[in-house]
Design a protein around this motif. Structure first.
Motif, PDB file in Angstrom:
ATOM      1  N   GLU A 234      10.024  -1.685   5.235  1.00 37.21           N
ATOM      2  CA  GLU A 234      10.080  -0.716   3.971  1.00 37.21           C
ATOM      3  C   GLU A 234       8.858  -0.476   3.275  1.00 37.21           C
ATOM      4  O   GLU A 234       8.214   0.581   3.173  1.00 37.21           O
ATOM      5  N   ALA A 235       7.782  -1.697   3.350  1.00 37.64           N
ATOM      6  CA  ALA A 235       6.611  -1.728   2.846  1.00 37.64           C
ATOM      7  C   ALA A 235       5.528  -0.764   3.669  1.00 37.64           C
ATOM      8  O   ALA A 235       4.812   0.151   3.274  1.00 37.64           O
ATOM      9  N   MET A 236       5.694  -0.703   5.072  1.00 37.94           N
ATOM     10  CA  MET A 236       5.112   0.235   5.633  1.00 37.94           C
ATOM     11  C   MET A 236       5.298   1.530   5.494  1.00 37.94           C
ATOM     12  O   MET A 236       4.441   2.456   5.459  1.00 37.94           O
ATOM     13  N   MET A 237       6.627   1.874   5.471  1.00 47.40           N
ATOM     14  CA  MET A 237       6.807   3.072   5.435  1.00 47.40           C
ATOM     15  C   MET A 237       6.652   3.774   4.064  1.00 47.40           C
ATOM     16  O   MET A 237       5.995   4.930   3.860  1.00 47.40           O
ATOM     17  N   ALA A 238       6.685   2.908   2.982  1.00 46.73           N
ATOM     18  CA  ALA A 238       6.257   3.369   1.771  1.00 46.73           C
ATOM     19  C   ALA A 238       4.713   3.601   1.722  1.00 46.73           C
ATOM     20  O   ALA A 238       4.425   4.720   0.909  1.00 46.73           O
TER      21      ALA A 238
END
Ligand code: 1HE
Length: 266
Positions: A234-238
């Motif tokens: 999620e952090a990467m995509m965000a």
């Protein structure tokens, strides 16, 4: 490279919206209740693999009173195990292109959404059902099993217990109960599913493409990851989404009072 798909006589394609940004894909085999034969499944795959540039969302609908009666049973001839395996994998490949394809897909449902029709609907990202909709998995009583990805996708919507009940007992869910248990996200009056689906598709098409990509391709994968890996993905995509120029423009528009606020719906 210009993308082209082969027009199929029972799969109508048109583009709607002010900028022709919405692809409308319609099963036009109402005399056979839009039952899906091999040709139609292959045509769906071809279409989603070669979606024309500029399309930003799609609606799938069925002509006539029923969305789709599932697998064309007249083609269900004696297949040996190997042929059955490849037939199922052909459905998987086509519906995988719908779920993990180029644009979010909204299904406009009415009447029968049964068997492979429910498998097709469950590969879409949003389902809008009108009051005439009913859902069933008659595979159980036909002596077969789901083969179009239903065993993977349908339990994610309603749980394995409800799906097993549908197949074991032939239970048919009506439109209201279907929405209650999660088969559709929207329930509208009879005859209104297409208009609502189109309205939603126009709205979805206005999102930043990278946000739509994240919702189609990252969210379902994150949901399957252990929490620790999910938080990391999620952090990467965000980070990727927020670094896009379009995200910066949209954030500035809000901060400078040019973008719509979130408003309570009636
Ligand atoms: C079909 C099909 C079909 C209709 N394959 N031809 N799916 C099913 O087991 C559902 C079977 N269909 C039905 O239960 C009913 O047809 C409906 C509830 C969908 C609609 O009823 P109705 O009264 O409006 O139509 P009808 O009179 O039953 O059907 C009209 C015609 O469509 C008739 O053909 P005709 O030449 O006699 O006019 C039907 O034979 C034909 N028809 N459904 C072939 N499915 C990847 S694995 C997925 C496994 C499955 O999907 S199994 C579940 C299959």
């Amino acid at each position: 490279m210009t993308k082209t798909f082969t027009q199929h006589p029972e799969l109508h394609f048109e583009r709607l919206g002010e900028e022709q940004e919405v692809a409308v894909i319609r099963l036009t085999r109402s005399a056979k209740r839009n039952a899906l034969n091999d040709g139609l499944i292959l045509a769906l795959r071809d279409l989603f693999e070669n979606m024309p540039d500029g399309v930003r969302s799609a609606v799938i609908a069925g002509e006539g009173p029923h969305f789709c009666a599932g697998l064309d049973l007249s083609e269900l001839k004696e297949r040996d195990a190997g042929q059955g395996l490849h037939h199922s994998r052909m459905w998987h490949a086509a519906l995988e292109r719908v779920q993990f394809g180029p644009v979010p897909v909204i299904a406009a449902l009415q009447g029968a959404v049964v068997g492979g029709g429910l498998e097709l609907a469950s590969a879409c990202h949003i389902r809008v059902a009108d009051a005439s909709t009913f859902y069933a998995l008659p595979e159980g009583s036909r002596g077969i099993f789901v083969g179009g990805g239903g065993a993977v996708r349908i339990p994610k919507l309603i749980g394995a217990a409800r799906m097993a009940d549908m197949m074991l007992t032939g239970r048919v869910y009506n439109a209201q109960d279907g929405e209650r248990i999660g088969l559709a996200q929207y329930l509208v009056p009879e005859g209104a599913a297409f208009d609502k689906a189109l309205e939603l598709a126009v709205r979805v098409a206005q999102n930043a493409p990278l946000t739509n990509y994240a919702l189609m391709h990252a969210l379902p994968r994150i949901a399957e990851q252990p929490a620790d890996q999910g938080f990391f993905t999620e952090a990467m995509m965000a980070a990727i989404a927020q670094s896009a120029p379009e995200a910066k423009t949209r954030l500035n528009d809000f901060l400078e009072g040019r973008a719509a606020k979130v408003r309570k719906q009636d």
